[in-house]
Design a protein around this motif. Structure first.
Motif, PDB file in Angstrom:
ATOM      1  N   SER A  90      -9.205  10.906  -9.538  1.00  0.00           N
ATOM      2  CA  SER A  90      -9.390  12.356  -9.697  1.00  0.00           C
ATOM      3  C   SER A  90      -8.397  12.936 -10.698  1.00  0.00           C
ATOM      4  O   SER A  90      -8.737  13.819 -11.488  1.00  0.00           O
TER       5      SER A  90
ATOM      6  N   GLU B 184      -9.489  11.819 -14.147  1.00  0.00           N
ATOM      7  CA  GLU B 184     -10.708  12.573 -14.475  1.00  0.00           C
ATOM      8  C   GLU B 184     -10.353  13.968 -14.991  1.00  0.00           C
ATOM      9  O   GLU B 184     -10.843  14.414 -16.035  1.00  0.00           O
ATOM     10  N   LEU B 185      -9.477  14.639 -14.259  1.00  0.00           N
ATOM     11  CA  LEU B 185      -9.116  16.009 -14.611  1.00  0.00           C
ATOM     12  C   LEU B 185      -8.326  16.069 -15.923  1.00  0.00           C
ATOM     13  O   LEU B 185      -8.600  16.917 -16.787  1.00  0.00           O
TER      14      LEU B 185
ATOM     15  N   GLU C  67      -9.706  17.901 -19.244  1.00  0.00           N
ATOM     16  CA  GLU C  67      -8.999  19.046 -19.831  1.00  0.00           C
ATOM     17  C   GLU C  67      -8.617  18.777 -21.287  1.00  0.00           C
ATOM     18  O   GLU C  67      -8.679  19.672 -22.132  1.00  0.00           O
TER      19      GLU C  67
ATOM     20  N   LEU D  76      -3.443  26.673 -18.785  1.00  0.00           N
ATOM     21  CA  LEU D  76      -3.440  25.894 -17.548  1.00  0.00           C
ATOM     22  C   LEU D  76      -3.837  24.437 -17.780  1.00  0.00           C
ATOM     23  O   LEU D  76      -3.311  23.526 -17.147  1.00  0.00           O
ATOM     24  N   GLY D  77      -4.777  24.213 -18.693  1.00  0.00           N
ATOM     25  CA  GLY D  77      -5.248  22.845 -18.972  1.00  0.00           C
ATOM     26  C   GLY D  77      -4.108  21.934 -19.412  1.00  0.00           C
ATOM     27  O   GLY D  77      -3.978  20.805 -18.925  1.00  0.00           O
TER      28      GLY D  77
ATOM     29  N   ILE E  29      -1.849  21.165 -16.554  1.00  0.00           N
ATOM     30  CA  ILE E  29      -2.452  20.165 -15.659  1.00  0.00           C
ATOM     31  C   ILE E  29      -2.265  18.755 -16.230  1.00  0.00           C
ATOM     32  O   ILE E  29      -1.847  17.835 -15.524  1.00  0.00           O
TER      33      ILE E  29
ATOM     34  N   THR F 226       1.357  17.696 -15.980  1.00  0.00           N
ATOM     35  CA  THR F 226       1.824  17.544 -14.601  1.00  0.00           C
ATOM     36  C   THR F 226       1.253  16.267 -13.974  1.00  0.00           C
ATOM     37  O   THR F 226       1.942  15.556 -13.246  1.00  0.00           O
ATOM     38  N   LEU F 227      -0.013  15.983 -14.271  1.00  0.00           N
ATOM     39  CA  LEU F 227      -0.676  14.847 -13.622  1.00  0.00           C
ATOM     40  C   LEU F 227      -0.289  13.494 -14.216  1.00  0.00           C
ATOM     41  O   LEU F 227      -0.263  12.483 -13.511  1.00  0.00           O
TER      42      LEU F 227
END
Lengths: 144, 99
Positions: free
Chosen positions: A42, A45-46, A50, A112-113, A116, A119-120
């Motif tokens: 996940s 994927e995100l 993004e 935000l993208g 993300i 951060t991920l």
């Protein structure tokens, strides 16, 4: 694929929502087929979504018909992702990340993208040469 | 993606079914803003049938939250799938929406 070779997914995607949707579906299938844990799948994927969405929405219009190349390799202890595309230089690793709550309260909702993605992923690197961009992302991964 | 709207006495209840991403964001944004601009009630959103939300979808929720606050009304996300919750947590927004 030989016994010691890492599973690799290589694909080209067009710069449209439909292509991005198809890319997301194939990426998830690849990660699930190789038994990557749902949480890690996940997150990848995100982050990939993004990153490519950013290229589609904010990339140089002159290259709107040129494809984006995605390369993913599952090579424990990490999963390596490379996204190559043509266009103007845009280094997401050089952007200062805002305090999101303060950022939103001030009336903005963009950025935000990138937050993300950074951060991920455990490592994010960027190269630009000529009109060619490469975004490399690494996620730590240990098969259970 | 489709959106169900139930207009109750004090609250508008919205249920979203399907993914919120580049292909569906235009319709999601349009419908939510239309509701936000035309109501003076609190809004509750059920995202339990949403498996995927991208940063643009989160941006729409933030904009609607700001619109509701301006009117002195609330926006509450009362149900959420685990994948959507993760994105909201990453955005530092889970507590803003009281999830």
């Amino acid at each position: 694929m030989g016994k010691d070779e890492s599973p690799i997914l290589q694909m080209k995607t067009g710069r449209s929502g439909r292509s991005l949707d198809e890319t997301r579906r194939r990426l998830l299938e690849f990660l699930q087929r190789n038994a990557v844990h749902d949480d890690i799948s996940s997150q990848i994927e995100l982050a990939v979504y993004e990153a490519i969405a950013n290229i589609i929405e904010h990339g140089d219009r002159a290259y709107r018909k040129s494809s984006v190349q995605l390369h993913i390799e599952i090579a424990p202890p990490e999963i390596r992702i490379s996204i190559r595309y043509r266009g103007n230089e845009f280094d997401i690793t050089a952007i200062e990340l805002p305090d999101l709550k303060r950022h939103f309260h001030s009336g903005r909702d963009g950025g935000l993208g990138i937050h993300i993605i950074r951060t991920l992923m455990d490592r994010v690197e960027y190269d630009f040469s000529g009109n060619s961009n490469e975004l490399r992302m690494v996620k730590k991964y240990s098969p259970s | 993606m489709d959106i169900e709207i139930k207009d109750d006495q004090d609250v508008i209840r919205i249920t979203v079914n399907g993914d919120i991403e580049m292909m569906t964001i235009k319709s999601f944004k349009q419908k939510l803003f239309e509701i936000g601009q035309n109501t003076n009630k609190n809004i509750e959103i059920d995202l339990s049938n949403v498996d995927y939300i991208d940063s643009s979808g989160v941006g729409v929720l933030i904009s609607l939250l700001k619109l509701q606050k301006k009117k002195g009304r609330s926006l509450i996300i009362n149900k959420v799938s685990s994948k959507v919750l993760n994105v909201l947590k990453l955005s530092s927004l889970s507590d803003v929406f009281n999830i």
